[in-house]
Write an enzyme that holds these catalytic residues in place. Structure first.
Site, PDB file in Angstrom:
ATOM      1  N   ARG A  22      45.315  37.213  43.723  1.00  0.00           N
ATOM      2  CA  ARG A  22      45.730  38.528  45.046  1.00  0.00           C
ATOM      3  C   ARG A  22      45.793  38.295  46.036  1.00  0.00           C
ATOM      4  O   ARG A  22      46.648  38.388  47.287  1.00  0.00           O
ATOM      5  CB  ARG A  22      45.238  39.577  44.272  1.00  0.00           C
ATOM      6  CG  ARG A  22      45.789  40.926  45.059  1.00  0.00           C
ATOM      7  CD  ARG A  22      44.479  41.862  44.744  1.00  0.00           C
ATOM      8  NE  ARG A  22      43.396  41.872  44.780  1.00  0.00           N
ATOM      9  CZ  ARG A  22      42.321  42.868  44.811  1.00  0.00           C
ATOM     10  NH1 ARG A  22      42.274  43.838  45.221  1.00  0.00           N
ATOM     11  NH2 ARG A  22      40.946  41.921  45.127  1.00  0.00           N
ATOM     12  N   ASN A  40      45.560  44.144  41.397  1.00  0.00           N
ATOM     13  CA  ASN A  40      45.041  43.711  40.658  1.00  0.00           C
ATOM     14  C   ASN A  40      45.530  44.584  40.208  1.00  0.00           C
ATOM     15  O   ASN A  40      45.249  46.369  39.792  1.00  0.00           O
ATOM     16  CB  ASN A  40      43.916  43.316  40.566  1.00  0.00           C
ATOM     17  CG  ASN A  40      43.407  42.122  41.217  1.00  0.00           C
ATOM     18  OD1 ASN A  40      44.369  41.365  40.849  1.00  0.00           O
ATOM     19  ND2 ASN A  40      42.106  41.899  41.352  1.00  0.00           N
TER      20      ASN A  40
END
Length: 95
Positions: A22, A40
């Protein structure tokens, strides 16, 4: 008059959580000058909305297929989407 930016909603599956994916996608999207977000998902995938020039989006999708060194990307899917309302690229909470 400048045309509106293209936007894509990406879903990345594989070993992509707990490996810096991420944060790395955030850095890459920012480097490419894209707007949007990355987060996420509770199913273990990563989701991102990115908007900007088509060429930059193509580069982001290609990068997403590789990811950072510790990741194992099994699949990257994307679909056309509406551009985000806010400028800049940021991280969102897990969904």
């Amino acid at each position: 008059m400048t045309p509106p930016p293209d936007a894509r909603l990406l879903r990345i599956r594989g070993h992509v959580q707990g490996v810096g994916y991420r944060n790395a996608l955030h850095r890459e999207a920012t480097r490419l000058g894209l707007s949007g977000w990355v987060r996420n998902r509770s199913d273990g995938s990563v989701e991102a909305l990115a908007a900007g020039p088509a060429e930059a989006l193509d580069h982001l999708v290609a990068w997403a297929r590789r990811g950072p060194p510790a990741a194992r990307v099994d699949e990257v899917g994307w679909e056309a989407a509406e551009p985000p309302a806010d400028a800049g690229f940021h991280r969102e909470a897990t969904l």
